[in-house]
Write a protein that holds these residues in place. Structure first.
Motif, PDB file in Angstrom:
ATOM      1  N   TRP A  48       0.846  -1.201   0.000  1.00 28.31           N
ATOM      2  CA  TRP A  48       0.000   0.000   0.000  1.00 28.31           C
ATOM      3  C   TRP A  48       0.875   1.243   0.000  1.00 28.31           C
ATOM      4  N   ARG A  49       1.860   1.237   0.894  1.00 30.48           N
ATOM      5  CA  ARG A  49       2.755   2.394   1.022  1.00 30.48           C
ATOM      6  C   ARG A  49       3.526   2.627  -0.277  1.00 30.48           C
ATOM      7  N   LYS A  50       4.022   1.536  -0.851  1.00 31.31           N
ATOM      8  CA  LYS A  50       4.797   1.648  -2.083  1.00 31.31           C
ATOM      9  C   LYS A  50       3.938   2.173  -3.227  1.00 31.31           C
ATOM     10  N   LEU A 101       1.418   4.046  -3.102  1.00 39.56           N
ATOM     11  CA  LEU A 101       1.072   5.451  -2.899  1.00 39.56           C
ATOM     12  C   LEU A 101       2.243   6.381  -3.211  1.00 39.56           C
ATOM     13  N   GLN A 102       3.436   5.799  -3.321  1.00 39.03           N
ATOM     14  CA  GLN A 102       4.633   6.604  -3.585  1.00 39.03           C
ATOM     15  C   GLN A 102       5.088   6.525  -5.031  1.00 39.03           C
ATOM     16  N   VAL A 103       4.997   5.334  -5.625  1.00 42.87           N
ATOM     17  CA  VAL A 103       5.416   5.125  -7.012  1.00 42.87           C
ATOM     18  C   VAL A 103       4.402   4.197  -7.684  1.00 42.87           C
ATOM     19  N   ARG A 140      -3.267   3.647 -10.311  1.00 42.54           N
ATOM     20  CA  ARG A 140      -2.074   4.512 -10.270  1.00 42.54           C
ATOM     21  C   ARG A 140      -2.191   5.517  -9.123  1.00 42.54           C
ATOM     22  N   ALA A 168      -0.358   6.594  -6.893  1.00 40.31           N
ATOM     23  CA  ALA A 168       0.711   7.554  -6.603  1.00 40.31           C
ATOM     24  C   ALA A 168       0.403   8.939  -7.152  1.00 40.31           C
ATOM     25  N   ILE A 181      -2.427  11.814  -5.325  1.00 39.53           N
ATOM     26  CA  ILE A 181      -2.061  12.844  -4.357  1.00 39.53           C
ATOM     27  C   ILE A 181      -2.306  14.234  -4.933  1.00 39.53           C
ATOM     28  N   VAL A 205       7.962  15.937  -9.925  1.00 38.21           N
ATOM     29  CA  VAL A 205       8.784  16.241  -8.754  1.00 38.21           C
ATOM     30  C   VAL A 205       8.673  17.718  -8.394  1.00 38.21           C
ATOM     31  N   ARG A 223       5.227  18.437  -6.901  1.00 39.15           N
ATOM     32  CA  ARG A 223       5.135  17.972  -5.515  1.00 39.15           C
ATOM     33  C   ARG A 223       5.811  18.969  -4.573  1.00 39.15           C
TER      34      ARG A 223
END
Length: 333
Positions: A6-8, A10-12, A35, A37, A40, A308, A311
């Motif tokens: 889940w964490r991964k 949400l990041q990539v 997708r 990630a 956000i 990037v 963000r």
């Protein structure tokens, strides 16, 4: 349950094999297929709508939660339908760009068309339910805003993206519609200055999709997908993208000059080091092969740079607005 995945996710956008997919829980599959990630960016728009409402003393926590759920899940639904539409139209075959940077559920055999449409239907139903509750609670133009959102969810991939309107649609959705519309739902007022104040962030999101379309310029041109970069040319598109990023700072400065923002929004200059770092990338076309020191997100290149920066700018813009709101609440505006 795989909280690590889940964490991964949400990041990539994780690269994953069919065997690994088969051992995942349904939430992990949903996060990868939608997708997550990139969701956000939509959450940030919902947050900004809430902050603008709080500035005016009209924040409603329950309504804001419904707005955030509705917007994020509408974006997730669009991503699922995007993959479905491009798959059935034959766009994503032959190792097309979309299938290179992350798992395309249908192309890579992770899901059947029925399964993907089921995910989209459930996700979309939850988003629509949140919207209908807000229509009931607020009334007024809320139904129109919801209808506009549904239009972009259903028709962004086709035909808007194919006729050079996809990028304009993104600017409208992530700024005026999400932030301005979210502010309206929370306060009952449509404020054009809030709409203008939504653009510094919305330009960053538009830059992300613009960067993606520059990255796949050649394949889109060969498949007759007329994104705006394909229409105007690769080099002009690169510099227009840089102009969008510059305009984020310029609009923020203008909003301080007209005293809609307090000078605390100068905090966005802390994103400038990221801007200076990525700027040299836009002076030349995308490399034919992945640079040796480039992160493992290839073939994403310009889109990765824009993401990037967005963000970084988005975080400082959000923090600045929180501080700005506190100054308003405390009477220092």
């Amino acid at each position: 349950m795989n909280i690590g995945m889940w964490r991964k996710a949400l990041q990539v956008i994780p690269r994953i094999s069919k065997e690994e997919w088969n051992h995942l829980d349904v939430i992990s599959k949903w996060l990868i297929a939608t997708r997550a990630a990139v969701l956000i960016m939509t959450f940030f728009s919902a947050a900004l709508a809430g902050i603008f409402a709080a500035r005016d003393g009209k924040f409603d926590g329950g309504m804001w939660i419904l707005i955030a759920i509705g917007l994020v899940l509408a974006h997730a639904t669009n991503n699922l339908l995007n993959d479905f539409t491009d798959y059935v139209r034959g766009v994503d075959k032959d190792n097309y760009y979309r299938a290179q940077y992350g798992p395309q559920p249908l192309v890579h055999g992770l899901m059947s068309k029925t399964q993907l449409l089921t995910y989209a239907a459930v996700t979309g139903l939850i988003a629509a339910s949140a919207g209908l509750v807000l229509v009931y609670m607020r009334g007024g133009q809320t139904l129109l805003l919801m209808a506009l959102g549904a239009f972009f969810v259903l028709f962004y991939t086709w035909p808007l993206k194919y006729i050079a309107l996809g990028e304009i649609a993104v600017l409208i959705v992530w700024g005026p519609l999400m932030i301005g519309g979210g502010y309206y739902v929370l306060t009952g007022n449509w404020d054009w200055t809030v709409v203008l104040a939504s653009l510094p962030y919305a330009l960053g999101v538009t830059g992300v999709i613009f960067g993606k379309h520059i990255d796949k310029f050649d394949v889109d041109k060969s498949k007759r997908i007329h994104t705006l970069p394909v229409v105007i040319g690769e080099k002009p598109a690169r510099w227009i993208l840089v102009g969008m990023l510059v305009l984020q700072y310029a609009l923020t400065a203008y909003l301080m000059l007209i005293r809609f923002f307090t000078p605390i929004l100068l905090i966005v200059v802390l994103a400038l080091p990221e801007f200076r770092r990525i700027l040299p990338m836009f002076r030349a076309p995308k490399p034919a092969e992945k640079p040796t020191d480039f992160p493992d997100v290839w073939p994403n290149y310009f889109v990765a740079a824009a993401f990037v920066h967005n963000r970084a700018f988005g975080v400082w813009f959000l923090l600045g607005l929180i501080a700005d709101t506190l100054l308003h609440v405390w009477g220092f505006n």
